[in-house]
Scaffold this motif. Sequence first.
Motif, short mmCIF file in Angstrom:
data_model
loop_
_atom_site.label_atom_id
_atom_site.label_comp_id
_atom_site.label_asym_id
_atom_site.label_seq_id
_atom_site.Cartn_x
_atom_site.Cartn_y
_atom_site.Cartn_z
N ASN A 168 0.82 -1.06 0.09
CA ASN A 168 0.11 0.11 -0.11
C ASN A 168 0.74 1.11 0.14
OD1 ASN A 168 -2.43 -1.67 0.07
ND2 ASN A 168 -2.65 -1.40 2.45
N ALA A 169 1.92 1.27 0.75
CA ALA A 169 2.90 2.45 0.93
C ALA A 169 3.74 2.55 -0.48
CB ALA A 169 3.73 2.29 2.15
N ILE A 170 3.77 1.83 -1.10
CA ILE A 170 4.44 2.25 -2.45
C ILE A 170 3.71 2.12 -3.75
CG2 ILE A 170 6.85 0.98 -1.79
CD1 ILE A 170 6.05 -1.42 -3.34
N SER A 171 2.21 2.19 -3.59
CA SER A 171 1.27 2.16 -4.71
C SER A 171 1.03 3.47 -4.88
CB SER A 171 -0.12 1.57 -4.28
OG SER A 171 0.24 0.06 -3.85
N ALA A 229 -3.95 2.34 -6.32
CA ALA A 229 -4.81 2.26 -5.38
C ALA A 229 -6.10 2.18 -5.50
CB ALA A 229 -4.76 3.49 -4.13
N VAL A 230 -6.79 2.75 -6.53
CA VAL A 230 -8.28 2.49 -7.17
C VAL A 230 -8.41 1.31 -8.26
CG1 VAL A 230 -8.75 4.94 -6.26
CG2 VAL A 230 -7.84 4.40 -8.66
N ASN A 231 -7.31 0.81 -8.50
CA ASN A 231 -7.16 0.01 -9.74
C ASN A 231 -7.58 -1.55 -9.08
OD1 ASN A 231 -7.27 -1.89 -11.84
ND2 ASN A 231 -5.00 -1.00 -12.47
N PRO A 232 -8.72 -2.18 -9.17
CA PRO A 232 -8.93 -3.71 -8.94
C PRO A 232 -8.29 -4.74 -9.20
CG PRO A 232 -10.68 -2.92 -10.18
CD PRO A 232 -9.90 -1.69 -10.11
N MET A 233 -7.34 -4.40 -10.34
CA MET A 233 -6.69 -5.64 -10.93
C MET A 233 -5.19 -5.52 -10.07
SD MET A 233 -8.71 -6.59 -13.17
CE MET A 233 -7.66 -7.86 -13.93
N VAL A 234 -4.99 -4.60 -9.59
CA VAL A 234 -3.62 -4.61 -8.88
C VAL A 234 -3.50 -5.32 -7.63
CG1 VAL A 234 -1.73 -3.09 -7.97
CG2 VAL A 234 -2.90 -2.37 -9.91
N ARG A 249 5.19 8.46 -0.91
CA ARG A 249 4.40 8.49 0.49
C ARG A 249 5.30 8.33 1.85
NH1 ARG A 249 -0.38 8.21 -1.96
NH2 ARG A 249 -0.48 6.79 -3.89
N PHE A 250 6.24 7.65 1.61
CA PHE A 250 7.36 7.37 2.77
C PHE A 250 7.85 9.15 2.91
CE2 PHE A 250 7.48 3.32 1.42
CZ PHE A 250 7.18 2.79 2.78
N ALA A 251 8.16 9.83 1.95
CA ALA A 251 8.69 11.24 2.21
C ALA A 251 7.68 12.05 2.77
CB ALA A 251 9.06 11.65 0.63
N LEU A 252 6.42 11.87 2.39
CA LEU A 252 5.57 13.11 3.05
C LEU A 252 5.15 12.62 4.29
CD1 LEU A 252 3.67 15.30 2.47
CD2 LEU A 252 1.95 13.86 1.58
N ALA A 253 5.13 11.28 4.76
CA ALA A 253 4.72 10.81 6.02
C ALA A 253 5.75 11.17 6.85
CB ALA A 253 4.59 9.13 6.04
N ALA A 254 6.96 11.13 6.55
CA ALA A 254 8.22 11.49 7.56
C ALA A 254 8.24 13.04 7.91
CB ALA A 254 9.56 10.99 6.73
N LYS A 255 7.79 13.59 6.59
CA LYS A 255 7.85 15.19 6.99
C LYS A 255 6.69 15.48 7.67
CE LYS A 255 6.97 19.44 4.41
NZ LYS A 255 6.55 20.02 3.12
N ILE A 291 -6.87 7.15 -0.01
CA ILE A 291 -5.27 7.55 -0.23
C ILE A 291 -4.76 7.94 1.17
CG2 ILE A 291 -3.98 9.13 -1.55
CD1 ILE A 291 -5.29 7.24 -3.28
N GLN A 292 -5.50 8.48 2.26
CA GLN A 292 -4.87 8.80 3.28
C GLN A 292 -4.59 7.59 4.04
OE1 GLN A 292 -8.41 10.67 5.41
NE2 GLN A 292 -8.05 12.48 3.92
N GLU A 293 -5.11 6.35 4.01
CA GLU A 293 -4.69 5.24 4.39
C GLU A 293 -3.33 4.78 3.95
OE1 GLU A 293 -5.76 3.28 6.97
OE2 GLU A 293 -7.56 4.69 7.36
N LEU A 294 -3.07 5.10 2.74
CA LEU A 294 -1.67 4.77 2.16
C LEU A 294 -0.54 5.33 2.77
CD1 LEU A 294 -2.56 4.46 -1.70
CD2 LEU A 294 -2.95 2.81 0.06
#
Length: 322
Positions: free
Chosen positions: A53-56, A61-66, A77-83, A284-287
């Motif tokens: 989820n974190a690297i998606s 995230a909205v593609n059911p085939m993934v 997402r890692f960069a923004l979460a760390a910030k 998206i927030q959950e990611l």
Amino acid sequence: MKLSRVKKAFRDPYQMMLLMNDIKKFALSLLQVAIIIGVAYVILSPVITMFVNAISSNKDAVNPMVFIFPEAPTLERFALAAKRLEYWPTIAKNLLYVLSLTALQVLICSTVGYGFARFDFPFKKFLFGCVVVMIVIPSHTIMLPLYVTFREFDPMGLITAFLGGPINLMGGPWPMYVMSFFGCGLRAGLYIYIFNQFFRGLPKEIEEAAFVDGAGVWYTYFNIMLRNAMPAVITVTVFSIVWQFNDTFFSNLFLIGDDIVISKKISTLQAVIAGEDKILNPAIQELYVDAGILLILVPVVIIYLLLQRYFIEGVERSGIVG
């Protein structure tokens, strides 16, 4: 398994018995591998899911085939979460807080465990029963007395005698340090039990030889017994670091700030992402939350990997399994 051996087994009963034993061992090995893979999947599945989820990307995230493998992986997402977590300053303060509490707990609990293991004194059995009760009773049952005690901290009226009234220790880490200093911190009962079991397993001849050479009790304890108890020290250290690092019960009870306890900050990360970055889609927030959780897990995983061999040895020798 060779075909010639199978043909020979049909003609020789002894060879048939050996063949059946080999088949049983092979089947047992397959069963063990299947169990290990199944247990590993159950344990690691949530972590794998969070990492995926974190690297998606938003499209993934909205593609059911993934599933499992994102089509457009990203580390944004890692960069923004760390910030938003203020990761580096907060994790530094958190580790300083956790490691200082761990060192205090190892010192106090090892001393208490050594006393129970080696000395006889009045009410020894009763006091050790109290240690067992500390392990059994949930912390939630004593949360109100703890809150009241540290809200108006005044042991035996000494604070009032010197300062004219009780002091309020809430809003900081001081209640945790006070509890750890007096041997009743987070999981302290278990740590005392571990040290007690370990010291009871050490031969008394070590101490007797030290006493014959003129060593005192404290010198013998710190320079001889505690050095021989390193497996137990490593076990308690790992347990204490992990539990202190993940603790939210006492940090919420004593109102310790989230600038010290990073595990409290993750609970507000979703709201911060929504407010600061205007990302309003809950999916998206959950990611971003998953990325933040993985960032918080990194220090604990590194510490465990570094101490894994000593930790397993300490668990086996301290008598808390089996």
